[in-house]
Enzyme design. Structure first.
Site, PDB file in Angstrom:
ATOM      1  N   GLY A 150       1.810   0.573   4.179  1.00 38.49           N
ATOM      2  CA  GLY A 150       0.681   1.412   3.783  1.00 38.49           C
ATOM      3  C   GLY A 150      -0.598   0.587   3.760  1.00 38.49           C
ATOM      4  CD  GLN A 158      -5.246  -1.315  -1.242  1.00 38.04           C
ATOM      5  OE1 GLN A 158      -4.779  -2.332  -1.737  1.00 38.04           O
ATOM      6  NE2 GLN A 158      -6.472  -1.270  -0.762  1.00 38.04           N
ATOM      7  CB  SER A 159       1.377  -2.755   2.556  1.00 40.31           C
ATOM      8  OG  SER A 159       2.484  -3.635   2.591  1.00 40.31           O
ATOM      9  CG  ASN A 160       1.744  -4.697  -3.495  1.00 44.29           C
ATOM     10  OD1 ASN A 160       0.585  -4.992  -3.793  1.00 44.29           O
ATOM     11  ND2 ASN A 160       2.381  -3.666  -4.042  1.00 44.29           N
ATOM     12  CB  CYS A 171       0.755  -5.735   4.748  1.00 42.72           C
ATOM     13  SG  CYS A 171       1.790  -4.632   5.747  1.00 42.72           S
TER      14      CYS A 171
END
Ligand SMILES: *Cc1c(COP(=O)(O)O)cnc(C)c1O
Length: 347
Positions: free
Chosen positions: A73, A75-77, A79
């Protein structure tokens, strides 16, 4: 018995601390809740994903790859942790991100600047600071064409003479599973040190690797600890299938055997705490996050840990854990994902 783990990179600050949350436990009136602080695994790379990435990035390096491709997403943690660790290791990082609903059914590939007119924030800002190459797609296009987007990214790397290593969403596959298999061993030491036999270990479940790794790890250690994931997206059925699929692939790759363990694992998932949808908040959730911050100085996020902790409190109130003296909640990180919700809190 745990089989010997494959090589890993030493990237996380381990073991992480564990401590009881006595004010909140008293307030809720249930078992003693312990906090396993996997939000302390790092700063820029904090949270649960670094445990999986220790194994995944070791494999990438062993294969001679200079580029990592992954997805998530906006706001992926996962990534963000991948971008930070790639920068630390001198690897190139390519991120395929799922943009906001407002992009509709568009088939265009966007840059962060095109999607975030007011400037990027939270995890996306950190991805950019760490020099990741970022492509953002509409949720519709991302869901429909994710495999093709990976193929395309890999093709671009090939053309540039780079060798790429692909990591699936959340780092959840048979290699990433090791992160929380070995965390189960670390937790077993914590239990011994504090002389507790927890009735349950509870974590947020997004891509299933944390819940799956812990479930498999405790099973292999013949521990009585039962693991409960709190779904932040998808259904209990989805997590069961996903985790068993990863465990089968893990058995094939690391034990050279066809699946025997999948029959033996209890995959427990609480549904009902997602609210309006993935990464969408609701008032009781935001109140629970503020309560925990005020009572214990522990900050959760509305996407993962907040929903999991809210679910834990509700299950305690329902009497689900009435036989337990102690429960361990895994703080899986995610602090940077809190900030995009700044306008939703009411003080
Ligand atoms: C990814 C994530 C989770 C979920 O873990 P999975 O292994 O993907 O199920 C939980 N909490 C945070 C903060 C995360 O970033």
């Amino acid at each position: 018995m745990l089989p010997p783990p494959p090589p890993k990179l030493s990237l996380a600050n381990l073991p992480t601390p564990i401590r009881p949350l006595d004010r909140v436990s008293t307030r809720v009136g249930g078992p003693r809740i312990w906090l396993k602080q996997d939000d302390y695994t790092g700063s820029l790379s904090s949270g649960n994903k670094i445990r999986k990435l220790e194994y995944l990035l070791a494999e990438a390096q062993a294969q001679g790859c200079d580029t990592v491709i992954t997805c998530g997403g906006i706001q992926s943690n996962h990534c963000r942790a991948t971008a930070a660790l790639c920068a630390q290791l001198g690897l190139h990082c390519y991120l395929i991100l799922r943009g906001p609903k407002s992009l509709g059914k568009s088939e265009i590939c966007y840059s962060p600047e095109q999607v975030c007119e007011a400037g990027s924030e939270g995890n996306l800002l950190l991805d950019q600071l760490c020099g990741a190459e970022i492509s953002i797609y509409s949720p519709f296009y991302y869901a429909k064409h994710l495999d093709a987007l990976f193929d395309n990214a890999k093709g671009q790397c090939d053309t540039k003479g780079r060798k790429s290593y692909s990591i699936p969403v959340g780092g959840s596959n048979e290699t990433g599973l090791w992160g929380y298999i070995t965390a189960a061993k670390e937790l077993q030491n914590d239990f011994k040190l504090h002389n507790i036999t927890p009735g349950a270990v509870v974590c947020a479940s997004g891509s299933g690797g944390t819940q799956g790794g812990l479930t498999l790890g405790f099973h292999l250690l013949s521990s009585s600890a039962s693991v409960h994931g709190v779904a932040v997206c998808d259904s209990g059925e989805y997590f069961k299938n996903k985790i068993l699929e990863d465990v089968s692939a893990w058995e094939a790759k690391y034990l050279q055997q066809t699946s025997t363990l999948t029959e033996q694992l209890n995959i427990n998932t609480f549904e009902g705490y997602i609210g309006p949808g993935y990464a969408q908040a609701y008032p009781e959730l935001l109140e629970c996050i503020a309560m925990l911050a005020q009572e214990e100085g522990v900050v959760l996020d509305p996407v993962y840990t907040g929903k999991a902790f809210y679910g834990l409190i509700k299950e305690i109130e329902k009497g689900t854990f009435s036989a337990a003296n102690d429960i361990v909640f895994i703080h899986t990180g995610g602090i940077y994902g809190l900030f995009p919700f700044k306008n939703e809190f009411v003080f």
